[in-house]
Motif scaffolding. Structure first.
Motif, short mmCIF file in Angstrom:
data_model
loop_
_atom_site.label_atom_id
_atom_site.label_comp_id
_atom_site.label_asym_id
_atom_site.label_seq_id
_atom_site.Cartn_x
_atom_site.Cartn_y
_atom_site.Cartn_z
N ALA A 110 2.60 2.51 9.53
CA ALA A 110 1.51 2.55 10.49
C ALA A 110 0.95 3.97 10.60
O ALA A 110 -0.26 4.19 10.59
N LEU A 111 1.86 4.93 10.67
CA LEU A 111 1.43 6.32 10.80
C LEU A 111 0.58 6.75 9.61
O LEU A 111 -0.47 7.38 9.75
N PHE A 112 1.02 6.37 8.41
CA PHE A 112 0.26 6.72 7.21
C PHE A 112 -1.14 6.14 7.26
O PHE A 112 -2.12 6.80 6.97
N LEU A 170 12.50 -2.85 10.23
CA LEU A 170 11.68 -2.43 11.37
C LEU A 170 11.49 -0.92 11.37
O LEU A 170 10.47 -0.42 11.83
N ALA A 171 12.47 -0.20 10.81
CA ALA A 171 12.40 1.26 10.87
C ALA A 171 11.30 1.82 9.98
O ALA A 171 10.84 2.93 10.20
N ILE A 172 10.89 1.06 8.96
CA ILE A 172 9.83 1.61 8.10
C ILE A 172 8.44 1.25 8.61
O ILE A 172 7.45 1.85 8.21
N VAL A 173 8.37 0.30 9.54
CA VAL A 173 7.06 -0.11 10.05
C VAL A 173 6.29 1.06 10.69
O VAL A 173 5.13 1.29 10.35
N GLN A 185 0.83 -1.21 0.00
CA GLN A 185 0.00 0.00 0.00
C GLN A 185 0.85 1.24 0.00
O GLN A 185 0.57 2.21 -0.69
N ASN A 186 1.88 1.16 0.80
CA ASN A 186 2.76 2.32 0.91
C ASN A 186 3.39 2.65 -0.43
O ASN A 186 3.41 3.79 -0.87
N GLN A 196 16.47 1.92 21.78
CA GLN A 196 16.71 3.30 22.24
C GLN A 196 16.72 4.24 21.02
O GLN A 196 16.11 5.31 21.04
N TRP A 197 17.39 3.81 19.95
CA TRP A 197 17.43 4.63 18.73
C TRP A 197 16.03 4.81 18.16
O TRP A 197 15.65 5.88 17.72
N MET A 198 15.27 3.71 18.18
CA MET A 198 13.90 3.76 17.68
C MET A 198 13.10 4.79 18.49
O MET A 198 12.39 5.63 17.94
#
Lengths: 305, 442
Positions: A285-287, A278-281, A7-8, A95-97
């Motif tokens: 979700a936000l979109f 994981l960083a794009i998840v 979808q993205n 922590q970075w996330m």
């Protein structure tokens, strides 16, 4: 997972559709499948999806499989990769996330607030220097943020603010592009008649803004928020220059340190790939969550015209 | 009408406030900086080697506690970008007390006034390192600008089993190396001894170093650049010749295809540094126990020299308020037995200090080389023969041109282009130095 990604990417591919109508010529044939636009769209989707598919597949491969098995075949190491990533230096990845979420969430919120107030002011009030201020901001839109990073660092260093959360947040609060969008949107969405009506009824300027202008601007502000959120989430150079303490690093910077550990160390590819996936998840979700606010656009409109 | 006036004022101030948000940042007062020397001295250290924080923890609990010096490690990403970051920080007077710096970055950092001259502070440590290594932190002068931390002496790695299969002998000279490559091609044209890759300039620099090249030297107040000297030409011609006749491959290193070629035995040797086992473990996992390491081939029989690929040092910045304390830590880090053992164990580095190159964690061969139990004893012998190298203030420019020009030459498989690539490297480096305002002797 992959359907989310689909979808993205489909959204990213959407601009390609704009080019498609031009390619069909003559009178529009009825009830015929438009092959050319469909093809262009499909190609666009594949173009956008392939790298995502690579990341998804590579994240499932163990270090041993990464370069030795077929590229688009799933591997067997996803759970291990995830465990390794979480275990790496006592879970500094999370922590970075968290840092990324803080920078992007708070930064986008602050910057949206500033954009809303100033965009509204520039659109609704007439005052001397308005166009000058606006033109300076427009010049700011044309300026790539990258070239500002080092001057901003030197300025913040004078205030002893480098290597702090504020050093990354402060330069992001004023987004020329956000203010620009804010003004454009306020001009279109907040009719002068409504503002005048508010004044007639004795409302103060702040009240008119907060109770009347702001709700009308919400769909535009959501757009600004999303733009800012994504921009900050993906930002690299500003935090790279500002921060030296890796517990304050955002995700982008953290993953970079995993890749570059000196040439006596093999790069931690599997960790970086899993980490990137994981960083794009959160972005996806936000979109999906925020998407619904855009439809408010249709409901707004308080005057007949 | 009064209202309109007020409204205008509000509106103007809102718009002005935009600009103020960014300005506010710099007007706030900068007090409370550097508390006076009461209590323990605290130092910050930018490093990229993994596990450095654990090594610093040993110092903080032991010798550091006694001396009242506490060190905080801030982990960075290695590379040229870090050099830029340190220089920027130093411009703002915000550089950390200690930095990990690659040897070739030292001249850049010294010429930008980032690294302090620590000759007096580190007196007496010189003989703990091989002369070729020590020379890199002095830039060929009598001063010292850093302490050597780790090194990467070049060696020759080969597939022991496949060498046996094709009846190849381990080359001791570069002529034999070329013969070996040709013989293998004759035996099986689908295989190659190794590849010439232009994507890591450090390897070529190390090979030139072995041949005796000195790329940057000083003559009085002037720099002299001789990247296209006879020694380097010899190296470029040698590899260009092998690539042109097709005796070796011309594909770049560190790509998935390269990993595969090593893993499947399509390439059966690699000129690399002491840290190669780590790369092979991840890149060619199926070949564990099948490799062996030998000294680098020499230019003429009886010679005994190698170059280095990579390696880094610990420097102290001019911004540091506690240079003496920082030097104490740097000395401990790079010469103390316990510290070096911890760095080897936690960071997987190959220590520059000669005494630490065997024993401890290095008394056993790496798992990948379990078939060669004396791996590190042999490596230490080789490390002693490291030829000196001479770095200048714009190594990054030379390296960038190397990647471009030699990359094209390798792709074109043309020996003549290898030569012109070297000339391009020399010219670009000299032009850039002049542009930066250095005086360059012709």
């Amino acid at each position: 997972m992959s359907s989310l990604a689909a979808q993205n990417s489909a959204r990213e591919a959407a601009p390609a559709a704009g080019a498609a109508p031009g390619t069909t010529q003559g009178p529009p044939p009825r009830r015929r499948v438009a092959f050319v636009p469909t093809l262009v769209l499909l190609l666009g989707a594949v173009y956008c999806l392939l790298p995502v598919a690579w990341v998804v597949m590579a994240a499932t491969k163990s270090g041993k499989e990464l370069f030795s098995t077929l590229t688009l075949l799933p591997g067997t190491g996803f759970a291990d990769n995830l465990a390794d990533l979480t275990a790496y230096r006592d879970g500094i990845y999370w922590q970075w996330m968290g840092n990324s979420a803080l920078y992007a969430g708070l930064g986008a919120l602050l910057s949206t607030a500033v954009s809303a107030v100033s965009g509204y002011a520039l659109a609704v009030y007439r005052f001397r220097g308005r166009e000058t201020v606006f033109n300076i901001l427009l010049a700011g839109v044309l300026m790539p943020p990258v070239i500002l990073a080092i001057p901003q660092y030197l300025l913040l260093a004078k205030a002893d603010l480098t290597d702090s959360y504020a050093s990354v947040l402060l330069p992001l609060v004023l987004s020329p592009y956000g203010v620009y969008l804010g003004r454009i949107y306020a001009t279109a969405a907040v009719p002068a008649d409504v503002v005048e009506a508010g004044r007639m009824d004795g409302a103060g300027e702040w009240r008119i803004f907060a109770r009347i202008g702001l709700p009308m601007m919400v769909p535009g502000l959501v757009t600004i928020f999303l733009f800012q959120f994504v921009a900050i989430w993906n930002n690299f150079l500003l935090p790279y220059i500002m921060l030296s303490d890796d517990e304050k690093f955002p995700m982008t910077l953290g993953l970079f340190t995993l890749l570059a550990q000196g040439n006596s160390q093999p790069a931690l590819y599997t960790l970086v790939i899993t980490g990137s996936l994981l960083a794009i998840v959160p972005l996806i979700a936000l979109f999906l969550v925020i998407q619904r606010f855009w439809s408010l656009d249709l409901l707004s409109g308080a005057v007949k015209s | 009408m009064q209202f309109t006036m007020r409204r205008r004022l509000v509106a103007t101030s809102i718009a002005v406030a935009l600009g103020a948000t960014t300005l506010a940042a710099c007007s706030s007062d900068s007090d409370g900086k550097d508390a006076a020397d009461s209590g323990p001295v605290s130092l910050t250290y930018w490093a990229w080697a993994p596990g450095m924080d654990k090594v610093a923890a040993i110092w903080n609990k032991g010798p550091g506690k006694e001396a009242g010096i506490q060190v905080t490690v801030k982990k960075q990403a290695s590379g040229d970008e870090l050099v830029t970051k340190i220089i920027t920080a130093a411009k703002a007077k915000k550089a950390p007390d200690l930095v990990q710096a690659e040897y070739q970055a030292i001249p850049t950092l010294v010429s930008n006034d980032v690294l302090a001259d620590i000759t007096d502070e580190v007196k007496g440590t010189k003989d703990k390192f091989a002369p070729g290594i020590w020379q890199q932190v002095t830039l060929g002068t009598d001063s010292a600008y850093a302490l050597p931390q780790d090194s990467g002496p070049l060696m020759f790695y080969y597939r022991e089993d496949l060498f046996k299969k094709y009846e190849l002998t381990v080359p001791t000279t570069w002529d034999e190396f070329a013969e070996t490559a040709r013989k293998l091609k004759k035996e099986d044209s689908s295989k190659a001894l190794t590849t010439f890759s232009a994507n890591d300039s450090g390897q070529f620099a190390g090979l030139a170093q072995q041949a005796g090249a000195k790329w940057w030297t000083t003559e009085g107040q002037k720099w002299k650049v001789s990247i296209d000297d006879a020694a380097t030409k010899k190296v470029a011609d040698f590899w260009g010749g092998l690539v042109e006749e097709g005796a070796i491959d011309n594909q770049p290193m560190y790509t998935p295809a390269w990993n595969k070629a090593l893993n499947t035995g399509k390439q059966i040797a690699w000129v690399s540094a002491v840290w190669a086992p780590g790369v092979l473990t991840t890149g060619a996992p199926d070949t564990a126990g099948k490799w062996a390491m030998a000294p680098l081939p020499q230019w003429s029989k009886g010679e005994n020299a190698t170059g280095s690929w990579g390696g880094s040092s610990t420097g102290i910045t001019n911004d540091s308020q506690h240079k003496e304390a920082a030097a104490k830590f740097a000395t401990w880090l790079n010469t103390d037995e316990e510290a070096l053992a911890a760095m080897v164990k936690e960071g997987g580095i190959y220590p520059a200090a000669t005494a630490a190159q065997t024993g401890g964690a290095l008394s056993k061969a790496p798992d990948f080389f379990s078939n060669q139990p004396d791996f590190y004893t042999k490596a230490a012998e080789i490390a002693k023969t490291t030829a000196p190298s001479a770095w200048g203030p714009n190594v990054n420019v030379a390296y960038t041109t190397f990647k471009d020009a030699f990359g094209k030459a390798a792709k074109a498989k043309s020996k003549a282009q290898f030569e012109s690539a070297l000339t391009a490297m020399q010219d670009d480096t000299v032009t850039d130095m002049k542009k930066q305002g250095f005086e360059v002797a012709e």
